[in-house]
Design a protein around this motif. Sequence first.
Motif, PDB file in Angstrom:
ATOM      1  N   ILE A 135       0.862  -1.186   0.000  1.00  0.00           N
ATOM      2  CA  ILE A 135       0.000   0.000   0.000  1.00  0.00           C
ATOM      3  C   ILE A 135       0.896   1.232   0.000  1.00  0.00           C
ATOM      4  CG2 ILE A 135      -1.831   1.275   1.192  1.00  0.00           C
ATOM      5  CD1 ILE A 135      -2.626  -1.346   2.555  1.00  0.00           C
ATOM      6  N   LEU A 138      -2.922   6.147   0.695  1.00  0.00           N
ATOM      7  CA  LEU A 138      -4.374   6.121   0.765  1.00  0.00           C
ATOM      8  C   LEU A 138      -4.887   7.465   0.278  1.00  0.00           C
ATOM      9  CD1 LEU A 138      -4.724   4.568   4.345  1.00  0.00           C
ATOM     10  CD2 LEU A 138      -4.961   3.365   2.182  1.00  0.00           C
ATOM     11  N   SER A 145      -6.972   2.396  -1.319  1.00  0.00           N
ATOM     12  CA  SER A 145      -5.554   2.037  -1.297  1.00  0.00           C
ATOM     13  C   SER A 145      -4.962   1.997  -2.698  1.00  0.00           C
ATOM     14  CB  SER A 145      -5.380   0.666  -0.630  1.00  0.00           C
ATOM     15  OG  SER A 145      -6.224  -0.302  -1.248  1.00  0.00           O
ATOM     16  N   GLY A 179      -6.777  -2.073  -6.782  1.00  0.00           N
ATOM     17  CA  GLY A 179      -7.208  -1.496  -5.514  1.00  0.00           C
ATOM     18  C   GLY A 179      -8.635  -1.853  -5.187  1.00  0.00           C
ATOM     19  N   ALA A 212      -0.803   3.069   4.991  1.00  0.00           N
ATOM     20  CA  ALA A 212       0.245   3.065   3.968  1.00  0.00           C
ATOM     21  C   ALA A 212       1.464   2.360   4.544  1.00  0.00           C
ATOM     22  CB  ALA A 212       0.595   4.491   3.567  1.00  0.00           C
TER      23      ALA A 212
END
Length: 248
Positions: A135, A138, A145, A179, A212
């Motif tokens: 990730i 965001l 993500s 995502g 993240a």
Amino acid sequence: MTEKQVEEVKILPEGDSAILIEFPKAISPEINRKITSLAYLIKEQHIEGVMDMIPAFCSLLIHYDPRVITYGKLLNRVNKIMKLNVDTKLKTKKIYEIPVCYGGEHGPDLEFVAKNADISVEEVIKIHSSKDYLIYMLGFLPGFSYLGGLDEKIHTPRLANPRIKIPAGSVGIGGAQTGIYPLESPGGWQLIGKTPVKTYNPDRKTPILFEAGDFIRFVSISQEEYEKIEKEVNEDKYECVVYTEEVK
């Protein structure tokens, strides 16, 4: 960071209550690890006045209260932290297992993705669920993500005409990225499946499921399994499987 790495990073004021730390402009796991590690170290310092941090592909935005800490003092603290060996601070990584029901009503574009890649639908599912996705950041929507690591074989162009409404939980591919849509929204990604897991829930203590720097692992499930998990989610009984592994 080494002196050379520190020199490659720029720190800029963003208005009167934020600073932006810019890393070299490249989307890579190495740079993301430095950003994630730096955010971890800053949190560890408990700097009074720092209100929030927002990591992105190549930067870290720090919001602060100028009534509590001045720009100069915060800049001095950040510069000192950056000289530490941030790469050694993260020893483990979190991997969130996200169940996905691929195809059918949940993934109306799965066949197009397969055709575009000149492979079977089953191969698309196997490829998509065969790795852990980092990730990077965001954004766009709460909890949306931006994942790195999608196999080039299934890179697929976005829709020429975006959909007006995409259901929450939809898993899609847009170009070189994949995502999860955390909320119902418009969107132009190719939809290949759907997860019953709520990656964003404003009623949870921590509304966004992951951060993240974490990883997502997609797991293919049947329609029957989807309905079972969906029921557990709606009854607030479902717990997402989370693995902790050492960073290699």
